[in-house]
Motif scaffolding. Structure first.
Motif, PDB file in Angstrom:
ATOM      1  N   UNK A 403       1.397  -0.961  -0.030  1.00 53.86           N
ATOM      2  CA  UNK A 403      -0.052  -0.458   0.470  1.00 53.86           C
ATOM      3  C   UNK A 403       1.287   1.592   0.020  1.00 53.86           C
ATOM      4  N   UNK A 404       0.311   2.121  -0.495  1.00 54.50           N
ATOM      5  CA  UNK A 404       1.306   3.732  -0.332  1.00 54.50           C
ATOM      6  C   UNK A 404       1.175   4.542   1.440  1.00 54.50           C
ATOM      7  N   UNK A 405       2.357   4.563   1.680  1.00 59.28           N
ATOM      8  CA  UNK A 405       3.046   5.384   2.933  1.00 59.28           C
ATOM      9  C   UNK A 405       3.575   6.161   2.740  1.00 59.28           C
ATOM     10  N   UNK A 406       3.528   6.536   3.732  1.00 58.61           N
ATOM     11  CA  UNK A 406       4.713   8.291   4.147  1.00 58.61           C
ATOM     12  C   UNK A 406       5.301   7.630   5.288  1.00 58.61           C
ATOM     13  N   UNK A 407       6.437   8.438   4.875  1.00 56.16           N
ATOM     14  CA  UNK A 407       7.580   8.216   6.061  1.00 56.16           C
ATOM     15  C   UNK A 407       7.933   9.817   6.440  1.00 56.16           C
ATOM     16  N   UNK A 408       8.343  10.412   7.962  1.00 56.02           N
ATOM     17  CA  UNK A 408       8.681  10.878   8.265  1.00 56.02           C
ATOM     18  C   UNK A 408       9.395  10.820   9.645  1.00 56.02           C
ATOM     19  N   UNK A 409      10.824  11.757   9.098  1.00 55.43           N
ATOM     20  CA  UNK A 409      11.810  11.271  11.008  1.00 55.43           C
ATOM     21  C   UNK A 409      12.404  13.114  10.770  1.00 55.43           C
ATOM     22  N   UNK A 410      11.891  13.225  12.186  1.00 53.76           N
ATOM     23  CA  UNK A 410      12.391  15.065  12.631  1.00 53.76           C
ATOM     24  C   UNK A 410      12.684  15.185  13.186  1.00 53.76           C
ATOM     25  N   UNK A 411      13.751  15.837  14.241  1.00 51.73           N
ATOM     26  CA  UNK A 411      14.429  15.713  15.954  1.00 51.73           C
ATOM     27  C   UNK A 411      13.441  15.983  16.797  1.00 51.73           C
ATOM     28  N   UNK A 412      13.737  15.299  17.677  1.00 48.62           N
ATOM     29  CA  UNK A 412      12.336  14.752  19.339  1.00 48.62           C
ATOM     30  C   UNK A 412      12.750  16.678  19.791  1.00 48.62           C
ATOM     31  N   UNK A 413      12.080  17.393  20.258  1.00 43.84           N
ATOM     32  CA  UNK A 413      11.695  18.301  21.092  1.00 43.84           C
ATOM     33  C   UNK A 413      13.533  18.877  22.241  1.00 43.84           C
ATOM     34  N   UNK A 414      13.667  19.305  21.628  1.00 45.69           N
ATOM     35  CA  UNK A 414      15.155  19.375  22.977  1.00 45.69           C
ATOM     36  C   UNK A 414      15.824  19.566  21.717  1.00 45.69           C
ATOM     37  N   UNK A 415      15.863  18.271  21.003  1.00 47.12           N
ATOM     38  CA  UNK A 415      16.799  17.905  20.421  1.00 47.12           C
ATOM     39  C   UNK A 415      17.045  18.172  18.925  1.00 47.12           C
ATOM     40  N   UNK A 416      17.207  19.244  18.557  1.00 45.03           N
ATOM     41  CA  UNK A 416      16.688  19.861  17.361  1.00 45.03           C
ATOM     42  C   UNK A 416      18.110  19.753  16.033  1.00 45.03           C
ATOM     43  N   UNK A 417      18.784  20.514  16.959  1.00 47.29           N
ATOM     44  CA  UNK A 417      20.059  20.676  16.442  1.00 47.29           C
ATOM     45  C   UNK A 417      21.176  19.530  16.658  1.00 47.29           C
ATOM     46  N   UNK A 418      20.666  18.483  17.351  1.00 49.79           N
ATOM     47  CA  UNK A 418      21.959  17.621  17.091  1.00 49.79           C
ATOM     48  C   UNK A 418      21.770  16.391  16.266  1.00 49.79           C
TER      49      UNK A 418
END
Length: 429
Positions: A403-418
């Protein structure tokens, strides 16, 4: 030898002193030659175990000789001097951890033993690819199979050893990935597969793999019962077999090699089995068969890198090349800001592998949130304590049909610059 001496005596050859000297010398030389031949056939084991006892011990490691049709074909190719490609896929034990030199691991020792036994072309017709990677299990193995086992030497293996028994857990998904590896190899009719269950002080997962291996009639070797029972009974010590809690010493790897060579010997001498087809039905569905490693966009995958646009040069490296095994990856470096990683994919299952940054590295890695179809799936810590640039696989999608899916990866709060690295991904339809 005794009959020869009696025959000589009966003919009166010992009546003259000179003849006696000549015949005695000849008999002595023949005896020495016979003893030398026996010594070559019966090597002394480094653990100083009595030969017959050691033979019996190695015999006990053979779980099943399986269907020998494919293995006998490989043996005949080696006897004929044909080009034969041998590969081993597994974790650190297969890569050669334990001995001083990784090329003294069981897989390398096994290859050298085959070269010595089937030396029609001085072994030059035999080719070896060690695709072992420390810390990896079947989930990482199925992502790596095509690129690291087949594409690396541009040839399907004639003989493949699969060894993940001490790295996999008892989870059903690792069993299914193990099955996918077996099917990926067996779809080539020339490939013979051996399942190797290595030993660890904490046990292994043979119990989960054996039903799959039996289903596909694979030859199988299990080191666990022999090794840990022998240590318990003080036949040899833990330190003689293990260099730590899981990696064998040189002698431990040699025992694994001897078990594989015994398996080959049994196949060579046994009556030829009838060829069997690879079952259409999976042992455990849904399957991870026909798996594809994601190296960028394809007809089923569309990637928007966002801030994960760097290439991480410090992913796990292979001992045989001293180079990264993951030259294509997606890294968000420390201190960077930007859009999240997004992927549109059509698949029935998908494996996501991230890196746990080495604890010695000054660059700070953090936690990343992974969303599947707009919902938070999980949060993964790329800077977890004890990291050594190791791969951590996770199954993000696992359904019965594509099936069609979307996957997104983003840094967690507090680790945005890591930092955070997506090491590799793969899927099947």
């Amino acid at each position: 030898m005794q009959n020869l001496v009696v025959d000589l005596l009966s003919r009166g050859f010992f009546m003259h002193k000179m003849n006696l000297k000549i015949i005695t010398t000849g008999v002595l030389l023949l005896t020495m030659a016979a003893l030398t031949a026996c010594k070559e056939e019966v090597p002394v084991h480094p653990l100083n175990l009595e030969h017959k006892a050691y033979e019996k011990m190695i015999e006990s490691t053979i779980v099943s000789t399986g269907n020998n049709y494919r293995l006998k074909k490989v043996i005949q190719k080696m006897k004929n001097g044909e080009e034969v490609y041998i590969a081993a896929l597994g974790g650190s034990v297969t890569e050669g951890a334990g001995p001083k030199e990784f090329t003294d691991g069981y897989a390398y020792q096994f290859f050298r033993a085959l070269q010595a036994k089937y030396n029609v072309e001085e072994g030059k017709n035999l080719h070896f690819n060690d695709a072992g990677l420390s810390g990896s299990g079947s989930q990482v193995g199925i992502v790596r199979y095509q690129s690291d086992v087949v594409d690396f030497v541009e040839h399907e293996p004639d003989l493949l050893i699969i060894e993940f028994a001490v790295n996999d857990d008892g989870n059903e998904t690792t069993q299914r990935c193990f099955e996918a590896l077996v099917r990926a190899a067996l779809k080539n009719p020339e490939t013979a597969v051996i399942a190797m269950y290595s030993a660890a002080t904490y046990g292994n997962t043979m119990g989960m793999k054996k039903p799959v291996a039996d289903y596909y009639s694979l030859p199988q070797v299990n080191m666990l019962d022999l090794v840990n029972d022998s240590i318990k009974k003080k036949v040899f010590t833990k330190e003689q077999f293990y260099s730590d809690y899981v990696h064998p010493t040189f002698e431990g790897h040699e025992m694994m090699k001897d078990a594989l060579m015994l398996l080959v010997k049994k196949a060579e001498k046994g009556a030829k089995d009838a060829e069997i087809a690879v079952p259409n039905k999976l042992f455990k569905a849904p399957g991870f068969d026909n798996f594809v490693r994601i190296l960028g966009d394809d007809e089923n995958v569309k990637i928007t890198k966002g801030v994960f646009s760097e290439i991480d040069p410090n992913c796990q490296s292979l001992k045989k090349t001293n180079k990264s095994d993951f030259p294509i990856n997606w890294k968000k470096k420390n201190g960077s800001k930007g859009e999240s990683f997004k992927m549109d994919i059509n698949c029935k299952n998908m494996i996501f592998i991230f890196k746990v940054q080495g604890s010695w590295d000054k660059e700070k890695f953090g936690k990343a949130e992974v969303y599947v179809d707009g919902k938070l799936f999980n949060t993964y810590d790329g800077g977890a304590q004890g990291g050594w640039n190791n791969c951590e696989p996770r199954i993000l999608i696992d359904t019965a049909k594509a099936e069609n899916h979307t996957v997104e990866v983003k840094m967690a709060a507090g680790d945005e610059e890591k930092g955070f690295t997506i090491v590799a991904m793969g899927y099947s339809k």
